[in-house]
Write an enzyme that holds these catalytic residues in place. Structure first.
Site, mmCIF file in Angstrom:
data_model
loop_
_atom_site.group_PDB
_atom_site.id
_atom_site.type_symbol
_atom_site.label_atom_id
_atom_site.label_comp_id
_atom_site.label_asym_id
_atom_site.label_seq_id
_atom_site.Cartn_x
_atom_site.Cartn_y
_atom_site.Cartn_z
ATOM 1 N N ASP A 1 -10.924 -4.976 -4.767
ATOM 2 C CA ASP A 1 -9.912 -4.300 -3.815
ATOM 3 C C ASP A 1 -10.706 -2.920 -3.382
ATOM 4 O OD1 ASP A 1 -7.868 -2.443 -2.160
ATOM 5 O OD2 ASP A 1 -6.292 -2.889 -2.375
ATOM 6 N N SER B 1 0.737 -0.440 0.120
ATOM 7 C CA SER B 1 -0.257 0.165 0.435
ATOM 8 C C SER B 1 0.873 1.623 0.045
ATOM 9 C CB SER B 1 -0.837 -0.274 0.952
ATOM 10 O OG SER B 1 -1.734 1.150 1.098
ATOM 11 N N HIS C 1 -7.757 -5.074 0.312
ATOM 12 C CA HIS C 1 -6.605 -4.985 -0.344
ATOM 13 C C HIS C 1 -5.484 -5.882 0.918
ATOM 14 C CE1 HIS C 1 -4.419 -1.423 -0.574
ATOM 15 N NE2 HIS C 1 -3.540 -1.129 0.514
#
Length: 271
Positions: A216, A94, A244
């Site tokens: 996601d 991320s 995610h």
């Protein structure tokens, strides 16, 4: 400066190349435990906590330094310089994918490759770009987080995790969010969700594997395609996964894709 204490650095395995795992918002290095052990028989593996997360030294947190992702990027380079050996591949989840890209820009040629898990250079839609959120949605999210961080964490963590067939993973992420210092988390959320790193990644030539979940909420598939088009030496791999955090909910699929991508650095010569 004691970098080990600041970032709670732990080192595992052995190899002539180093994998450095860097976690995302609301997480800490324990989120990698489903994946990192797959690599310890071939790589030196370095795990660490971003300052403000996990068992990092909270006294090291400076709101000015960490008011942008550049502060975290400098820390990552410190960790690499102190604990990595040979070619270095950063596995960033991320926001840490962007932290790693910034670290690469700050110290060109120090990072040999990137594995970016659910990356997004910008979460906000703009003309010609779909990040997945409207600006007002991000402001609403941040307002809710400011007013009730623990409540927000309990509600959002399972949604972010996805993986409806594995509810224990949602609980694990919720607990991680709730362990994070709320004041630090609030600032990091603003830094994360309001950042725009599209110019920082444009043309970045370092070999990159993009691991993208097929469903996601935070980083839609279109963002992965944007990353692939923007990074000239990238490989795009779609993981059949809801959520995610495919490194937790689909670690086998992630490991398989990483094995193929990392082959050039298995047994690579030490610099």
């Amino acid at each position: 400066m004691d970098i080990q204490r600041r970032n709670n650095v732990t080192v595992h395995g052995a190899g002539t190349s180093t994998l450095v795992f860097s976690h995302g918002f609301g997480c800490d290095q324990t989120m990698w435990h489903y994946l990192f052990q797959h690599f310890t028989n071939r790589f030196r593996v370095v795990l660490y906590d971003l300052v403000g997360a996990g068992r990092s030294d909270l006294a090291a947190y400076e709101s000015e330094k960490y008011g942008s992702l550049a502060g975290y990027a400098r820390d990552l380079n410190d960790v690499i310089d102190e604990f990595a050996s040979g070619p270095v591949i950063v596995v960033g989840h991320s926001v840490s994918a962007m932290i790693a890209a910034l670290a690469d820009r700050l110290s060109p040629n120090r990072i040999a490759a990137h594995v970016m898990v659910g990356p997004s250079p910008c979460y906000i839609d703009s003309d010609g770009y779909v990040g997945g959120f409207k600006l007002e949605d991000i402001h609403s999210l941040l307002h809710t987080l400011d007013s009730n961080y623990l409540g927000w964490s309990s509600a959002m963590a399972p949604t972010i995790m996805g993986s409806p067939g594995q509810p224990a993973l949602g609980d694990e992420l919720t607990n991680s969010f709730c362990r994070t210092d709320p004041q630090i988390a609030k600032q990091f959320a603003r830094v994360t969700f309001l950042s725009d790193n599209r110019e920082d990644i444009a043309g970045l030539a370092t070999p990159t594997l993009i691991l993208q979940s097929s469903d996601d909420l935070i980083a839609p598939v279109g963002v992965g395609h944007y990353m692939h088009a923007t990074l000239p030496n990238s490989v795009f791999h779609l993981v059949d996964n809801v959520g995610h955090c495919p490194h937790m909910s689909a670690p086998g699929a992630c490991a398989k894709a990483m094995d193929a991508f990392l082959q050039p650095w298995v047994g690579a010569d030490v610099d």
